[in-house]
Design an enzyme around this catalytic site. Sequence first.
Site, short mmCIF file in Angstrom:
data_model
loop_
_atom_site.label_atom_id
_atom_site.label_comp_id
_atom_site.label_asym_id
_atom_site.label_seq_id
_atom_site.Cartn_x
_atom_site.Cartn_y
_atom_site.Cartn_z
N GLU A 170 0.82 -1.21 0.00
CA GLU A 170 0.00 0.00 0.00
C GLU A 170 0.86 1.26 0.00
O GLU A 170 0.52 2.25 -0.63
CB GLU A 170 -0.93 0.00 1.22
CG GLU A 170 -1.86 1.19 1.26
CD GLU A 170 -2.84 1.13 2.42
OE1 GLU A 170 -3.46 2.16 2.72
OE2 GLU A 170 -2.99 0.05 3.03
N GLU A 229 -10.67 -7.94 5.62
CA GLU A 229 -10.00 -7.89 6.93
C GLU A 229 -10.79 -8.49 8.09
O GLU A 229 -10.19 -9.07 9.00
CB GLU A 229 -9.67 -6.42 7.25
CG GLU A 229 -8.64 -5.83 6.32
CD GLU A 229 -8.54 -4.32 6.46
OE1 GLU A 229 -7.48 -3.83 6.87
OE2 GLU A 229 -9.53 -3.64 6.15
N ARG A 272 -6.95 3.22 14.24
CA ARG A 272 -7.80 2.04 14.02
C ARG A 272 -7.77 1.14 15.24
O ARG A 272 -8.80 0.59 15.66
CB ARG A 272 -7.36 1.30 12.77
CG ARG A 272 -8.09 0.00 12.47
CD ARG A 272 -9.52 0.17 12.05
NE ARG A 272 -9.72 0.63 10.70
CZ ARG A 272 -10.82 0.38 9.98
NH1 ARG A 272 -11.81 -0.33 10.49
NH2 ARG A 272 -10.95 0.87 8.77
#
Length: 1361
Positions: free
Chosen positions: A834, A1293, A912
């Site tokens: 990413e 995920e 997160r």
Amino acid sequence: MREYILKTESTLTFYVNGRKVVDNNVDPEWTLLYYLRNKLRLCGTKLGCSEGGCGACTVMVSRYDRVKGKVIHLAINACLAPVASMHGLAVTTVEGIGSTKTHLHPVQKRIAEAHGSQCGFCTPGIVMSMYTLLRNLPKPKMKDMEIAFQGNLCRCTGYRPIIEGFRSFTEDWEQSQAMYNNHLNNGISNGNGCAKGDQCCKNKFNGVTANGGCTEDQAVLFSKTEYTPYDPSQEPIFPPELRMNSSFDSQFLVIKGKRATWYRPTKLEDLLYLKSEYPHARIIVGNTEVGVEMKFKNMIYPVLIQPNQILELTSVATCSSGLRIGAAVTLNDMQQALRNDIESQPEHKTRIFVAIVNMLHWFAGKQIRNVGAVGGNIMTSSPISDLNPIFNAAGCQLELHSKENGIRYVTMDHTFFTGYRRTVVKPDEVLVSITIPYTKEDQYFYAYKQAKRRDDDIAIVNMASNVEFNPGTNTIKDISLAFGGMAPTTVLAMKTKNKLIGKQWDEKTLEEAYSSLIEDLPLNPSAPGGMIRYRRSLTLSLFFKAYLAILNQFEQRKVPVVQKLPQQYQSASSGFHSKIPKSSQYFQVVPADQKDTDLVGRPIVHKSAFKQATGEAVYCDDMPHFENELYLALVLSTRAHAEILSIDASQALAMEGVHAFFSAKDLQEPPFRNCHGIIHDDEVFAEGKVTSQGQVIGAVVAVDQITAQRASKLVKVEYKDLEPVIITIEDAIKKKSFFFNSPKEIYQGDIEAAFRSANHVLDGEARMSGQEHFYLETHCTIAVPKGEDDEMELFCSTQNPSETQRVTAEILGIKSNRVVCRVKRMGGGFGGKESRMLVLSVPVAVAAYKLNRPVRCMLDRDEDMMVSGTRHPFLGKYKVGITKEGKIIACDIEIYCNAGHTLDLSGAVTERAMFHFENAYYIPNARVRGYICKTNLPSNTAFRGFGGPQGMFFGENMIREIASYLNKDPLEISSINLYKEGDKTHYNQPLEYCTLQRCWDKCLKTADYFNRKKQVEEFNRQNRWKKRGMSVVPTKFGISYTLLMLNQAGALVLIYDDGSVLISHGGTEMGQGLHTKMIQVASRALDISADFIHIAETSTDKVPNTSATAASCGSDLNGMAVLDACETLRKRLEPFKAANPKGKWADWVKTAYCERVSLSATGFYKTPGIGYDISKNEGKPFKYFTYGAACSEVEIDCLTGDHQVLRTDIVMDLGDSLNPAIDVGQIEGGFMQGYGLFTLEEMVYSPTGTIYARGPGVYKIPGFADIPTEFNVSLLKGAPNKHAVYSSKAVGEPPLFLASSVFFAIKEAITDARAERGLKGTFKLDAPATAARIRMACEDEITDKFPEPDPSTFTPWNVVP
């Protein structure tokens, strides 16, 4: 040189896929893989690790055995096999067995149709392992399959669909299928017998079915009933020239290269002559050791000798004392020879043989055993060899020959190994054979091994026990105990031997043996390998296993003994073995009236699966070389924190074929820039100082990969070490080394008041280590300058093409519209591509721009693991307030994240984790603070879950700690704290359409939790040294990027005048089936067959400003964008459809074209109704949540720390699945990746920041044998999601954290083991729950003998980051 030596052959001749290859210009240092990919351009065979540890490079090598009169087929690792060793052999690659253009081989067809290929990079190797098995054994059993795949890894699928697809080749399946077809009562469904197959009542409920055999409506993930039995007569014939002509076997082959010469003598006298001339020559059979040394240690061996054609070294013979095995006999052939003797000899004579055969099952993978030789294992002298302890304890005799001194016989006793990888064998001597002795009736032999992973792993500690008793008694006549992993050499415990002879085999002797073994096997607290207390405990634990095994033999043989083996101890002496897997997959069936062309909700095969199975799928490094192309190799830092004093590339530049060296001085501003990243702290090339090992300092560019990599090792960098070197989270806390804006904070409610009102307040701490992505395809980039206007094309293995484009343009000082980044597919990503792809893609682009020539680089596995970072290690410290029932009313938690040396995405990862720390539990009053620790490690980055699993882990630990404190079942504490509809999270988001309770209840029901829990308790009462545990874990994962601007996507849909449709969208394909799902969406939106629709690639000149394919949002965002574009086009075509209702799609399109109607449309989507302000704790960070629950049961070995997952049941709410096959695959793959995170996978760092885990040799991901023995997955029915395309839900995920159910089941089993010792209450178990951590948590009289040393008295070999 002697005259007959001159009679040699220097031309290499072998066959590849039936075609003869004749080459007299071969370099002996080339591997077969290099030759296949670079000389023959057969790129189906992949490079995954270069050390024979992943199986991606598996090919079949065949030879004609003139003694047996038959063709022998072997699966081998092409990355290790020297191409020179192929002389006179036939090689078959994945391209040679089938093609989508001609016909598919049944192996290729079945793995694809079973959904066993996701990213596909491992698929050719797995196909070739199965193909080779069928060529040798057309009707294999499941056990044969298990062995065949020991050397193959897959990071995507979770292995289950591969096993299911290939199960259809087994003898058992074919027999049952024949009976099923004849209407006999013996059908099967994934290992569960029922004559009705999928119509079995157990497999159907409310229109939902399980995978397996056939049903009338074909509602299965794939159907095996159409498969006909495999027909081996249809396979290609072995080349007649090699069968009829023996001249290749008798040729003395000599191949000379620039740095090395390859000799293949055919007579022992020739070999001895060569060894006398070149005493330091390396003798190679399988190249499984030397190949690794040459690749990773940069060793140069000028003389390489292959003895495979010398009779004395390749024969096996029986003699009066035992079995004589030639030193060049492969481990596989030795195993078969031993088995033959075991079958023909009395049981008592072959106990050493049995121990060797059993050990060989765990020795490396099948590919290594096929070529690695017994002599190589001895002469390599590895201190962790699986066989040398057996040979030592058995006192095997070696036969050595030399030209000058003739024959010498040496016993492998305590004097044989003289130091690390040194023996008494002289430089000019050749090991010709080993004689393995027979045993006597009163002699018992046992060998044990403990590794990180059971299959295909090196030992942590191993032991062989050879005990002879006086006839008919338990009095020890002689004893030999040999250990590996406890010293620089294999060690015979001589003090213990002398002490125990004459003693009785009883508990008193056992204690004496313990004391003596502690003396025999000291281990410095700083010893290489670490795990000191564990390794020392293992020596006694393994001896105890042997002790119990012999007691058991005494009972069976009725030897009069004082002590009888307690019933509870009966299971202790054996280890775990794989069982035949069972599975089921339940999913929603599409409505009966849904059009056949409407693919939404159907389990269709991944659109690239067949190409991946045939090797035709093109990955970045498979692309043909461009004219004038050069290759780049990185120069990496070897210090964690140091000033760069000088960089000297003169030696590298002087090498023939080297074109340039680039460093920071080549990117001076303006026009260039040497930094990127959110806060511009990532340097393209380190300037002035380095802050991590593995940091890029420079790059060498040369004519090819070999030249560039060799030259990069010649660049000399002088450093001046700087302080401090910060590696661990504790180091960072102590030095207050945090990135800006730490801590971040979310505050909800009134925690102080809640703590005051709580009945109990508990404090706790939990830790999770990082995780290496281990995508099978490493980072790869090709940069192609277009020759004008600064235009450049990048072919890159990246999840984030727009970021690659943008940063490349910024670094080069040009506009983004001059750079195009293209992504066809990736061989896995998982978040690791990413942002960290820039570490490679930018230097490659810089070199291409500066030299105005195409430049390529694909990182080797060790390089990739050094530079690209891992999942973030986390530490959580919490205080939790609870009611007397166990309901959580307050939590105050500090979360620490090890970011590495640059920020990268660590801020968002930490956020997160803060959002998810409560997992699936309602906590009305909470404060969570997140600290981003700056350390001197490679920058850690995104990884499936993106901080979520780490945060959830803290929540689940709280639940277990509360349960332990209140002496309640964790299930009860979980149940009363579960979120319910309408509850608000600690970040003030109300839960709508919350199906968590439904998933939880269904999981408990399908897992039969309460009945099985009782069975677990009964098992634990009956077994002292094996324990079982069960655990149920829920999950709630928020879907959206937490950075608002990223929640957008675009698409471009083109319709051509023949009716064909080309779709481009912003998402990238990395195996998750995104392109396949987009085709399904378009098939419904346009109401056409998928045969019309194609997706070629992802490219920034088609869809601009794309977000990374990450955060599980790929299908949600891009699906809506594709839908938007398709609806635009459908509206344009509606008038033509209305005017010609009986026409077809192509007719309407043609008419529209003729009427000059635009047949292209862009689509766009931005997620509505989201946005969150952390400073105010208000807004909505997530559009919706994906829910699920899992129940796992495990069994642990309290003496070794080994474990086995017996069963896992998963229930996931995925709304209305776009593709149940892909979604189930994502669940299973995510679960197995999570299983690695929580149990097996451990990054190993030195206190100075050196990464020890640089490949599959040290870093262990789950293998085929690690999947749950029973693996059941259910998709929740009747839960449509109005927030995503066609009511689906994100899947990438969310399932990963469910694997923590295995971790907590292990913890339950440990709790029971501790209870037997009287140990109550909580105990610390960090993740991953490795064998070492499990064993040391099962405290007993053995572990008590090894107290923790004072940390201030030594420097540990490794640290936990």
